[in-house]
Design a protein around this motif. Structure first.
Motif, PDB file in Angstrom:
ATOM      1  N   THR A  27     -47.522  24.227 -29.491  1.00  0.00           N
ATOM      2  CA  THR A  27     -47.132  24.376 -28.090  1.00  0.00           C
ATOM      3  C   THR A  27     -48.359  24.698 -27.247  1.00  0.00           C
ATOM      4  OG1 THR A  27     -44.931  25.196 -28.717  1.00  0.00           O
ATOM      5  CG2 THR A  27     -45.659  25.612 -26.459  1.00  0.00           C
ATOM      6  N   THR A  29     -50.181  26.194 -23.979  1.00  0.00           N
ATOM      7  CA  THR A  29     -50.018  27.132 -22.876  1.00  0.00           C
ATOM      8  C   THR A  29     -51.347  27.246 -22.147  1.00  0.00           C
ATOM      9  OG1 THR A  29     -50.568  29.040 -24.270  1.00  0.00           O
ATOM     10  CG2 THR A  29     -48.232  28.459 -24.050  1.00  0.00           C
ATOM     11  N   ASN A 125     -51.714  33.830 -20.238  1.00  0.00           N
ATOM     12  CA  ASN A 125     -50.895  32.614 -20.122  1.00  0.00           C
ATOM     13  C   ASN A 125     -50.808  32.063 -18.704  1.00  0.00           C
ATOM     14  OD1 ASN A 125     -50.332  32.674 -22.885  1.00  0.00           O
ATOM     15  ND2 ASN A 125     -48.509  33.927 -22.596  1.00  0.00           N
ATOM     16  N   LYS A 158     -51.642  21.057 -14.884  1.00  0.00           N
ATOM     17  CA  LYS A 158     -50.362  21.244 -15.558  1.00  0.00           C
ATOM     18  C   LYS A 158     -50.486  20.717 -16.979  1.00  0.00           C
ATOM     19  CE  LYS A 158     -47.488  20.518 -11.408  1.00  0.00           C
ATOM     20  NZ  LYS A 158     -46.427  19.650 -10.815  1.00  0.00           N
ATOM     21  N   TYR A 159     -49.688  21.287 -17.905  1.00  0.00           N
ATOM     22  CA  TYR A 159     -49.659  20.811 -19.280  1.00  0.00           C
ATOM     23  C   TYR A 159     -48.223  20.803 -19.791  1.00  0.00           C
ATOM     24  CZ  TYR A 159     -54.694  21.037 -19.312  1.00  0.00           C
ATOM     25  OH  TYR A 159     -56.013  20.828 -19.027  1.00  0.00           O
ATOM     26  N   GLU A 161     -44.890  21.688 -21.616  1.00  0.00           N
ATOM     27  CA  GLU A 161     -44.385  23.013 -21.971  1.00  0.00           C
ATOM     28  C   GLU A 161     -43.594  23.019 -23.271  1.00  0.00           C
ATOM     29  OE1 GLU A 161     -42.151  24.359 -18.653  1.00  0.00           O
ATOM     30  OE2 GLU A 161     -43.892  24.573 -17.329  1.00  0.00           O
ATOM     31  N   ARG A 162     -43.102  21.862 -23.691  1.00  0.00           N
ATOM     32  CA  ARG A 162     -42.285  21.814 -24.907  1.00  0.00           C
ATOM     33  C   ARG A 162     -43.161  21.698 -26.156  1.00  0.00           C
ATOM     34  NH1 ARG A 162     -40.141  17.331 -25.274  1.00  0.00           N
ATOM     35  NH2 ARG A 162     -40.797  16.270 -23.361  1.00  0.00           N
TER      36      ARG A 162
END
Length: 280
Positions: A27, A29, A125, A158-159, A161-162
């Motif tokens: 994942t 973050t 984060n 942005k990256y 999230e899932r």
């Protein structure tokens, strides 16, 4: 196109990506860790070709002014930077400093040099905020521009999230802006991340890149597209990207005063990163 080049430089310089994983997933973050030092070596090759289209009289004036048609500009940059974060006193925020161990000659002595330091603060984060810049030979106007650009880059990143499993692809759309000949071009940066494998503690991603213009100022009649591909390797234990490569081709066409311009930019990036010290 210099500002577009610096957009990528500052974005890659200032962005940290942390990773959480299980035995089969990863994942992404955002953010840096407190009390940690990161070093990044960045190599860029950037070639821009500008073709002018106009009446013969206009092209003659350009030639008399020393403007070649087409105009070809090539820039090769090689720099090393360190981003150091301090301890968190409140458990949430911490200070950070960016300094340049090696700065490319292409920036010029009035731009970013080895004497340049950038200060800000981060949160767990969360992407950091840039507060100030110290650059003895940099003009105040340029300092304000660099700070504004960095802050804008952080706000736009942005990256996905899932969590990723092997073979998964996730897409992220990020807005970007680029000053261009008296106007501001708004574009969407579309990035597709595909997790190829997790091996020996490294998560390897293939990256697909495309740009799409959002607005078209009727005064300039701008069209712009861009495509690219790349790869990213991440050290999961260190929670940081250790290698990034990308190849991008931008195509633009717009009207400026008495002539039209076609612009083609080829950009190649090779970034190596390391975590020199870890928070305990």
């Amino acid at each position: 196109m210099k500002l577009f080049k610096n957009h990528h430089l500052l974005l890659l310089l200032a962005t940290g990506i942390a990773f959480a994983q299980s035995s089969k997933t990863v994942t992404l973050t955002l953010g840096f860790k407190p009390a940690t030092t990161y070093r990044q070596t960045y190599i860029q090759n950037h070639k821009t070709t500008i073709k002018y289209k106009a009446d013969e009289d206009v092209l003659k004036v350009l030639a008399e002014q020393g403007v070649q048609n087409p105009t070809v500009q090539e820039v090769k940059s090689d720099y090393t930077s360190e981003l150091s974060t301090g301890k968190s006193l409140d458990g949430t925020t911490f200070p950070l400093t960016i300094k340049f161990i090696k700065a490319p000659d292409s920036f010029g002595k009035n731009g970013i040099t080895s004497a340049t330091k950038i200060y800000g603060h981060g949160e767990i984060n969360t992407l950091p905020k840039i507060d100030s810049i110290v650059a003895p030979e940099m003009a105040d106007a340029l300092k304000k521009s660099v700070l504004k650009t960095l802050d804008g880059m952080f706000n736009q990143v942005k990256y996905p999230e899932r969590p990723f499993k092997r073979g998964d692809t996730q897409q992220v759309v990020s807005p970007v802006t680029m000053p261009l000949a008296g106007t501001v071009l708004e574009m969407d940066l579309i990035t597709d991340y595909t997790l190829v494998e997790i091996k020996s503690g490294i998560a390897r991603f293939d990256i697909g890149i495309s740009y799409k213009a959002k607005n078209n100022d009727p005064k300039y009649n701008i069209t712009a597209t861009g495509t690219g591909k790349g790869s990213m390797d991440y050290d999961i234990k260190k929670s940081f990207a250790v290698a990034q490569k990308s190849d991008i081709l931008m195509q633009m066409a717009f009207t400026y005063k008495e002539f039209d311009m076609d612009i083609a930019s080829e950009m190649h990036y090779d970034i190596k990163s390391a975590v020199l010290s870890d928070a305990k």
